[in-house]
Design an enzyme around this catalytic site. Structure first.
Site, short mmCIF file in Angstrom:
data_model
loop_
_atom_site.label_atom_id
_atom_site.label_comp_id
_atom_site.label_asym_id
_atom_site.label_seq_id
_atom_site.Cartn_x
_atom_site.Cartn_y
_atom_site.Cartn_z
N VAL A 72 0.86 -1.18 0.00
CA VAL A 72 0.00 0.00 0.00
C VAL A 72 0.89 1.22 0.00
O VAL A 72 1.76 1.38 0.86
CB VAL A 72 -0.94 0.02 1.24
CG1 VAL A 72 -1.71 1.33 1.29
CG2 VAL A 72 -1.90 -1.16 1.20
N ALA A 117 4.54 4.15 2.85
CA ALA A 117 4.04 2.91 2.26
C ALA A 117 4.20 1.79 3.28
O ALA A 117 4.88 1.96 4.29
CB ALA A 117 4.81 2.57 1.00
N LYS A 118 3.61 0.68 3.04
CA LYS A 118 3.85 -0.52 3.86
C LYS A 118 3.50 -1.72 3.02
O LYS A 118 2.63 -1.64 2.14
CB LYS A 118 2.95 -0.48 5.11
CG LYS A 118 3.48 -1.32 6.24
CD LYS A 118 4.56 -0.57 7.00
CE LYS A 118 5.14 -1.39 8.11
NZ LYS A 118 6.07 -0.58 8.93
N GLY A 119 4.17 -2.84 3.28
CA GLY A 119 3.88 -4.05 2.54
C GLY A 119 3.70 -5.21 3.50
O GLY A 119 4.07 -5.12 4.67
N ASP A 158 10.63 -5.11 8.30
CA ASP A 158 9.66 -4.89 9.39
C ASP A 158 9.53 -6.24 10.09
O ASP A 158 10.39 -7.12 9.91
CB ASP A 158 8.32 -4.40 8.79
CG ASP A 158 7.39 -3.82 9.84
OD1 ASP A 158 7.68 -2.74 10.37
OD2 ASP A 158 6.37 -4.47 10.17
#
Ligand code: NAD
Length: 428
Positions: A72, A117-119, A158
C-alpha cells in the site's frame, strides 16, 4: 441490563484495540486543529495506490501454495513512498493501510523527503525454510516491481523480515532493471550498500528523544529509573544506550516475562545472556517479574518498545511513571492516552520517538545514490541533529495548539504534507 453490559465489554475492548480505527481517530483530531476541509481530509486519508498480488511458491514438500502479498502506497506528496515489509500470518489490508499512513506522518514529522508505504505477505516465516522465504520474497518483489524503485517506493524490513530479505529483494529488482540499483531498498547488509549505524538507529533515537524530553520536563538527564518493555532491536539497544547515558534500567522484558533489579541492570550482560539463551527467563542476576508487574513498576520513564496495545484502559490507572517514551508502534490506545493526559503523564509518541530507524534509512538511500558512505560518527551526528530538531518542532506545535505531544506530532506532520499538496496543486 447486566447481560447486555457483559456482552458489550469484549466488543468495547476490541474497539479500543482496533489499530486502523485508532490511527483514523488520531488523524481526525489533528485535522480538526488544522481546520482541514472535508475534501483534503479524504485525499490525505486515501492511499494513492494499493496492490494485492498472488505469490505461487513450490514448497519444500513439492506442493504448490499461493500466498497473498500487499503493498500500500499511501502518499507520494513529499517524495518516494517509504515503509517496511511485514511477513506475518495476521497481516491484512486494513492493517497495512494504517501502517502506510503512519509512515507518511512519521517521515513528515522528522522532515525527510519521503511519503509513506507498507507491505506485507500473509505467511508465518517461522514455518518456512530459507529457500521458501527466498522464493516468496523474489516472486513478491517481481510482482510489485513496476511500482517500486529508488524514485518511486523504497521498502525496508519490518516484523518477520530482515537484512537477508532486503538483499533478495534488491537482487531481484537489480536482475530485472539490469543495474545494481542498491537504493531500491534500505536495511540492507553493509557490504551491499547498507548504512553504518542503521541497526542501532531506532534505539539510539529512543535514547536521544528521552534525553530531550527529560530536559523539557526539568528532570535530570542522568540517574532516572527506567522500565523498558521489549528487548529486541528497539528495546534492547535502547535500554543499553540509556544505561550508557547514565540511567538505571530497573526492568526489561521479552515475550516470556520480565527481569528486575532495583539497583539497575547491567544491559551489556543482559543482552549477552539473551543472545546466548534466546530468552531472558533464568537470568541469574535479577528477580523475575510478570509482564503486568514490570509495566506497573514505579519508575521515572517507561519505554514500551515491544508490540502495540500494551497500555489500555484495563491497566492505565496502574501505570506509575512520570514520562512515557514510545519505542513500539501504537503501544498506547487513544483511550488510555487520554487517561494518561488527565493524570498529567506526558507521552512522547511513536511517530517521533521511533523515527530514528526511518531517518537512518533515509541516510542509507542518500549514501546509495551518491555511492559515498559515511562513518558511523557521521550517521549518529546527523541522526541527533534531525531528532533534536524534530522534538522541538513537536514541542513548539504542542504549545501553539495547546495540546499534547501526540496530537502535536500529527498536526505537524499532516500540516507539512497538506502544505506541499496545496503547492503542487491537483493534476487533472
Ligand atoms: P523485535 O522483534 O526485535 O523485538 C520485539 C521484542 O518484544 C522482543 O524482545 C520480544 O520478545 C518482545 N515482546 C513481544 N511480545 C511481548 C510482550 N507481550 N511483552 C514484552 N515483550 C514482548 O522488534 P523491534 O524491531 O524491536 O520492534 C519493536 C517495536 O518497535 C515494534 O512495534 C516495531 O514496529 C517498532 N519499530 C521498530 C523499528 C526498528 O527499526 N526495528 C522502527 C520503528 C518502529
Amino acid at each position: 441490563m447486566a447481560s447486555n453490559s457483559a456482552k458489550s465489554a469484549p466488543k468495547k475492548e476490541a474497539e479500543e484495540l482496533n489499530f486502523f480505527k485508532n490511527a483514523s481517530a488520531l488523524f481526525e483530531k489533528a485535522a480538526d486543529h488544522l481546520t482541514l476541509e472535508a475534501g483534503v481530509r479524504t485525499v490525505m486519508k486515501t492511499p494513492d495506490r494499493e496492490v494485492t498480488v498472488a505469490i505461487p511458491v513450490v514448497r519444500d514438500n513439492g506442493k504448490l501454495d499461493v500466498f497473498t502479498g500487499y503493498r500500500v502506497q499511501h502518499s507520494f506528496v513529499r517524495g518516494p513512498a517509504k515503509g517496511g515489509i511485514r511477513y506475518d500470518r495476521h497481516v491484512n489490508l486494513d492493517e497495512v493501510r494504517a501502517l502506510a499512513a503512519l509512515m507518511t506522518w512519521k517521515c513528515a514529522v522528522v522532515d525527510i523527503p519521503f511519503g509513506g508505504a507498507k507491505g506485507g505477505v500473509v505467511c508465518d516465516p517461522r514455518e518456512l525454510s530459507q529457500r521458501e522465504l527466498e522464493a516468496i520474497t523474489r516472486r513478491y518483489t517481481s510482482s510489485i516491481l513496476d511500482v517500486i524503485g529508488p524514485d518511486r517506493d523504497v521498502p525496508a524490513p519490518d516484523v518477520g523480515t530482515n537484512e537477508q530479505t532486503m538483499a533478495w529483494l534488491m537482487d531481484t529488482y537489480a536482475m530485472h532493471v539490469r543495474s545494481a540499483s542498491t537504493a531500491v531498498v534500505t536495511g540492507k547488509p553493509i557490504a551491499l550498500g547498507g548504512s553504518r549505524g542503521r541497526t542501532e538507529a531506532t534505539g539510539r533515537g529512543v535514547m536521544l528523544v528521552t534525553r530531550e524530553a527529560l530536559k523539557r520536563h526539568k528532570m535530570a538527564t542522568k540517574g532516572q529509573r527506567i522500565v523498558v518493555q521489549g528487548s529486541g532491536n528497539v528495546g534492547g539497544i535502547g535500554a543499553r544506550l540509556l544505561m550508557e547515558a547514565g540511567h538505571k534500567i530497573l526492568s526489561i522484558s521479552d515475550m516470556y516475562g520480565a527481569i528486575y533489579d532495583k539497583k539497575g541492570l547491567d544491559m551489556v550482560d543482559v543482552l549477552a545472556y539473551l543472545s546466548k539463551h534466546k530468552k531472558l527467563t533464568g537470568y541469574p542476576k535479577a528477580e523475575a517479574l510478570s509482564h503486568e508487574e514490570a509495566l506497573e513498576l514505579e519508575c521515572d520513564v517507561l519505554v514500551p518498545a515491544a508490540i502495540e496495545n500494551q497500555i489500555t484502559l484495563s491497566n492505565v490507572d496502574r501505570i506509575k511513571t512520570k514520562l512515557i517514551v514510545e519505542g513500539a508502534n501504537g503501544p498506547t490506545t487513544p483511550q488510555a492516552h487520554k487517561r494518561l493526559e488527565e493524570r498529567g503523564i506526558p507521552s512522547v509518541p511513536d511517530i517521533l520517538s521511533n523515527a530514528g530507524g526511518v531517518t537512518v534509512s533515509y541516510f542509507e538511500w542518500v549514501q546509495d545514490r551518491q555511492q559515498y558512505f559515511w562513518s558511523e560518527e557521521e550517521v549518529n551526528r546527523r541522526l541527533e541533529e534531525v531528532l533534536v530538531r524534530s522534538f522541538h518542532d513537536v514541542v513548539d506545535t504542542a504549545q501553539t495548539h495547546k495540546t499534547d505531544y501526540r496530537t502535536a506530532a500529527f498536526i505537524l506532520a499532516i500540516g507539512r504534507v497538506v502544505s506541499v499538496y496545496r503547492m503542487r496543486g491537483i493534476f487533472a
